[in-house]
Design an enzyme around this catalytic site. Structure first.
Site, short mmCIF file in Angstrom:
data_model
loop_
_atom_site.label_atom_id
_atom_site.label_comp_id
_atom_site.label_asym_id
_atom_site.label_seq_id
_atom_site.Cartn_x
_atom_site.Cartn_y
_atom_site.Cartn_z
N ALA A 90 0.87 -1.17 0.00
CA ALA A 90 0.00 0.00 0.00
C ALA A 90 0.91 1.22 0.00
CB ALA A 90 -0.90 -0.01 1.23
N SER A 91 0.77 2.05 -1.00
CA SER A 91 1.68 3.18 -1.17
C SER A 91 1.48 4.24 -0.10
CB SER A 91 1.48 3.81 -2.55
OG SER A 91 1.67 2.86 -3.58
N MET A 92 2.46 5.14 0.01
CA MET A 92 2.34 6.26 0.94
C MET A 92 1.10 7.09 0.60
SD MET A 92 6.30 7.59 0.90
CE MET A 92 5.85 9.07 1.86
#
Length: 376
Positions: A90-92
């Site tokens: 899950a990206s920033m």
């Protein structure tokens, strides 16, 4: 949830999250899409990651989820016996917001979301545009199945496809926007063909040497090429079909030895240098290796083009007569040195000065400042 509210406030204050997306982020909290088991970096673990579960370590789990950081959600493509390589995440949140801002969606737009992952970005797009305007594609069946459950539980219902995102999804085309959360080395022709003229593609883009650019590509009008620029420094996991080769030292191959004309530290001086060098050394990937018995004395950079050429340069005494080893048809370290010299001569351009043109036949060319100045 209070931590997430504070995170959104921080992102808004920093200018990363605009009002046009604030409501979608509120309706689709990140925590609703993060699996109960995630992985946190751990230098002491054999694989480099520590398993963190929501049930056994809730404080650690929530701390990972509600901060502006990457959360690794899969390692080794889900295999239990892998080397410990992150393969889904899950990206920033700040980066997610930045990419969605560059997507520049409008009410009524249709979007193809390539790389469903946890489903969070798909939910945000649904929250902004509506379920019927979003199609999402995921190559990993297990990841896609879990995302489907979390999307349904959160009340979102985009069209979901299990398949290779590089092929897009022609059944729902044409799209006004294509948004990818996996890096490519070449923009697939299918994405161009499935986007309306004048539409936008936003995707991480890189070379095996430097996976570092966020490409904002405007699809050309009929009979015209597509053009785009790199608008941010990002690093995403590769599309599985475009993952770079492993760097393997050849055995029993004679090599050329000599001193280095450049301190190896300068080959990765900063992201702008690395990005420019990667454009000039096609197909070349690097890794750092050392001997445990003498790490500082043996620390070296190894390079490979995946086609038989290989090089190694030692960081200690890099100008000694045996510091550089090179073999194969290409002299890879010489190419790196020459590429960095070109970057210096061009005035150390940052990655925002580079762009990409996709010709009508799908040929891709990279340029500096404008399309009339291609990077050789």
């Amino acid at each position: 949830m209070d931590e997430y509210v504070q995170l959104l406030a921080d992102l808004t204050e920093a200018g990363a999250l605009g009002e046009e997306w604030r409501g979608a982020f509120e309706r689709a909290p990140r925590s609703a899409f993060i699996p109960d088991t995630v992985w946190a970096p751990d230098d002491d673990a054999p694989t480099g990651y520590e398993r963190v579960t929501k049930a056994d370590a809730p404080d650690a789990w929530w701390s990972l989820v509600n901060t502006d950081g990457v959360v690794v959600t899969q390692v080794d493509d889900g295999r239990a016996d892998g080397p410990g390589i992150a393969t889904s995440s899950a990206s920033m949140p700040s980066l997610v917001a930045t990419m969605l801002r560059h997507l520049d969606v409008r009410d009524g737009h249709k979007v193809l979301d390539v790389g469903t992952g946890t489903g969070w970005t798909s939910a945000l797009l649904c929250g902004r545009l509506g379920d019927d305007r979003v199609t999402t594609v995921e190559v990993d069946p297990a990841i896609a199945a879990e995302a489907a459950l979390r999307l349904a539980a959160a009340g979102f219902a985009p069209e979901r496809v299990v398949g290779d995102g590089l092929a897009g999804w022609s059944c729902a085309a044409p799209y006004d926007r294509i948004h990818s959360t996996a890096a490519v080395r070449r923009v697939p022709s299918a994405w161009i063909e499935q986007t309306r003229p004048g539409g936008i593609i936003v995707t991480p883009w890189g070379t095996p040497y430097a996976n570092a650019g966020l490409l904002h590509l405007m699809v050309g009008r009929p009979g015209e090429p597509s053009h785009g620029r790199f608008v941010a420094n990002v690093s995403f996991m590769w599309m599985r079909a475009q993952r770079p080769h492993a760097v393997v030292e050849p055995v029993g191959v004679s090599d050329h030895r000599g001193p280095s004309a450049m301190d190896p530290e300068l080959a990765l001086e900063d992201v702008n240098a690395a990005f420019a060098i990667g454009l000039r050394v096609p197909g070349v990937r690097y890794e750092h290796v050392w001997d445990d018995a003498d790490p500082s004395g043996t620390y070296r950079m190894q390079l490979s083009d995946g086609a038989g050429s290989w090089a190694s340069v030692r960081h200690t005494a890099w100008d000694a007569e045996d510091a550089v080893h090179q073999s194969g048809a290409r002299r890879l370290w010489d190419e790196i040195t020459s590429a960095r010299l070109w970057w210096l001569e061009e005035g150390k351009p940052d990655l925002h000065r580079f762009g990409v043109t996709i010709a009508l036949d799908g040929a891709q060319s990279v340029w500096l400042d404008d399309s009339g100045n291609p990077v050789a």
